[in-house]
Design a protein around this motif. Structure first.
Motif: not given
Length: 465
Positions: A107-110, A116, A419, A445, A449-450, A452-453, A456
């Motif tokens: 869900r969260y892509d780092l 972005d 993540l 992100p 959403a950043y 929350t990313a 995590r």
């Protein structure tokens, strides 16, 4: 005997088999609606038009339409024509498509490499597109020079000279669909000249190594340290691929002595240096490092892209080439029909010439610096045992892990937290000697959403997690 005709006004193909024309027409339309080839809401031709296209009587078409309306496959209203009816609980057209890797992504892509895209300057881009199209000669939309439109090549030459210190003239610029295509074109041209060995940095993009291998190159790996690539053993290489401004992914700049060393090597051996300036505009804590190409314009190929500053989906990049390579690279591009969109080229030319590109670069530079600072502050607070490096520029950070922590374990733990992040070893060519680390991109992100990313990521890296 089957008759096959295309109806006017629709991308519709009907097979009328047998002697009972009305029955065949009903069956063909019914099956097209049932299978989903004709989607609900699709307007059908009038009975007169379809009869003319199929070479049958108009009453036959009208009767077939009426029958299918009665069955519920079609709908009609006086004065509004006939269309495919909406249906609930319709059977799928075929087996469900398999779930792709992209659909399974976290869900969260780092992961690094993608900006972005929600920050794309849509309004400014549309304004530039409108102005460029109104001013463009009609010939700009025809097949053109495989190097790219002259408007964009001139704009790029001016911008790169001013902003990156590149020795560029429009005749040396070739527009391409991002760095990957540019590298492919270069490899084709160099192989045609007899080059067989490419030196690459020991840490880098596996995609770039695959492209070079596919084109027939043998690869040799250069060690990487705090001064960038170690150039002591170029040996019999015919070309070398470097990220001198901001080594990917470790983050160092190529030391001044090594910049001179590699250009001297190219001048003395006839070798070619490929400079991948993938994020040269995105620097934060240091003055801009000028392009290596300026030291030896006839031996260094400069490669840049709009993927980080604008969006990768534009598929716009550029090469600034030595004179002896321009013709071969352009020929390789044209021979395969790999031409770039004229509309996008015209728009980018106007975007650069109007100053909008400079404004966009300054805007994203500030936004990504703030994100980087938030990442560093969060890790200092929540995971102080992690050392953050390689952050003077770019869109990612290298998170050095303490002794006893394994990259694979943390990547798996991150996945359980929804993540996506990668280990440094994924970028290594051969033995991974730089120590355990994660490569964390902070650009992908969207802004909402950043937070929350980051939370995590800190949860994954926190002591005792």
């Amino acid at each position: 005997m089957a008759k096959t005709r295309a109806t006017s006004g629709l991308d519709l193909h009907l097979d009328l088999a047998g002697s009972r024309v009305r029955t065949s027409l009903e069956a063909a339309l019914r099956e097209a609606a049932r299978s989903g080839r004709l989607l609900p809401g699709t307007r059908l031709p009038s009975s007169r038009v379809l009869a003319t296209d199929l070479g049958i009587a108009r009453n036959t078409v009208a009767d077939a339409y009426a029958q299918l309306v009665a069955e519920g496959w079609l709908a009609a209203r006086h004065g509004s024509g006939t269309w495919v009816a909406e249906r609930t609980g319709a059977a799928p057209a075929g087996p469900a498509a398999p779930v792709t890797a992209q659909a399974r992504q976290a869900r969260y892509d780092l992961r690094t490499g993608v900006p972005d895209v929600s920050a794309f300057p849509t309004s400014a881009w549309l304004a530039a597109a409108r102005k460029a199209l109104l001013a463009a000669p009609s010939g700009a939309l025809s097949y053109g020079d495989p190097r790219g439109l002259p408007q964009l090549r001139a704009a790029l030459a001016g911008y790169l000279s001013r902003a990156r210190g590149v020795a560029a003239t429009p005749d040396r610029v070739v527009v391409c669909a991002g760095f990957a295509q540019g590298l492919e074109l270069l490899c084709e041209a160099l192989r045609a000249r007899g080059a067989t060995t490419l030196a690459v940095e020991g840490y880098g993009h596996e995609l770039h190594r695959r492209i070079a291998r596919k084109e027939g190159f043998a690869l040799t790996a250069l060690p990487v340290d705090g001064g960038g690539a170690v150039l002591g053993d170029l040996g019999g290489a015919h070309a070398v691929l470097l990220t001198p401004t901001h080594q990917f992914p470790l983050g160092a700049s190529l030391a001044p002595a090594r910049r001179r060393q590699v250009t001297d090597w190219a001048a003395s051996t006839g070798g070619v240096v490929i400079e991948d300036d993938y994020d040269g505009e995105l620097r934060y804590d240091r003055p801009a490092v000028g392009a290596l190409q300026a030291l030896a314009p006839e031996r260094v190929v400069y490669a840049g892209t709009a993927s980080k500053s604008l969006a990768p989906g534009l598929r716009l990049g550029w090469l600034v080439l030595p004179a002896h390579l321009v013709g071969q690279v352009a020929e390789a591009k044209g021979a395969a029909g790999r031409l770039s969109s004229s509309l996008d080229q015209l728009t980018l030319a106007e975007f650069i010439s109007s100053g909008a590109y400079d404004r966009q670069v300054r805007r994203v530079r500030l936004a990504y610096r703030r994100r980087r600072d938030r990442l560093v502050a969060a890790l200092r607070r929540e995971a102080p045992q992690v050392r953050v490096t390689g952050i003077a520029a770019g869109l990612h950070a290298v998170l050095r892990l303490p002794s006893g922590q394994e990259e694979e374990d943390l990547v798996a733990r991150a996945a359980r937290h929804g993540l996506a992040v990668e280990g440094l070893g994924a970028y290594s060519m051969g033995e991974h000697r730089a120590g355990p680390a994660l490569v964390a991109g902070y650009a992908t992100p969207p802004a909402h959403a950043y937070t929350t990313a980051l939370a995590r990521l800190c949860a994954v890296l926190a002591p005792g997690a």
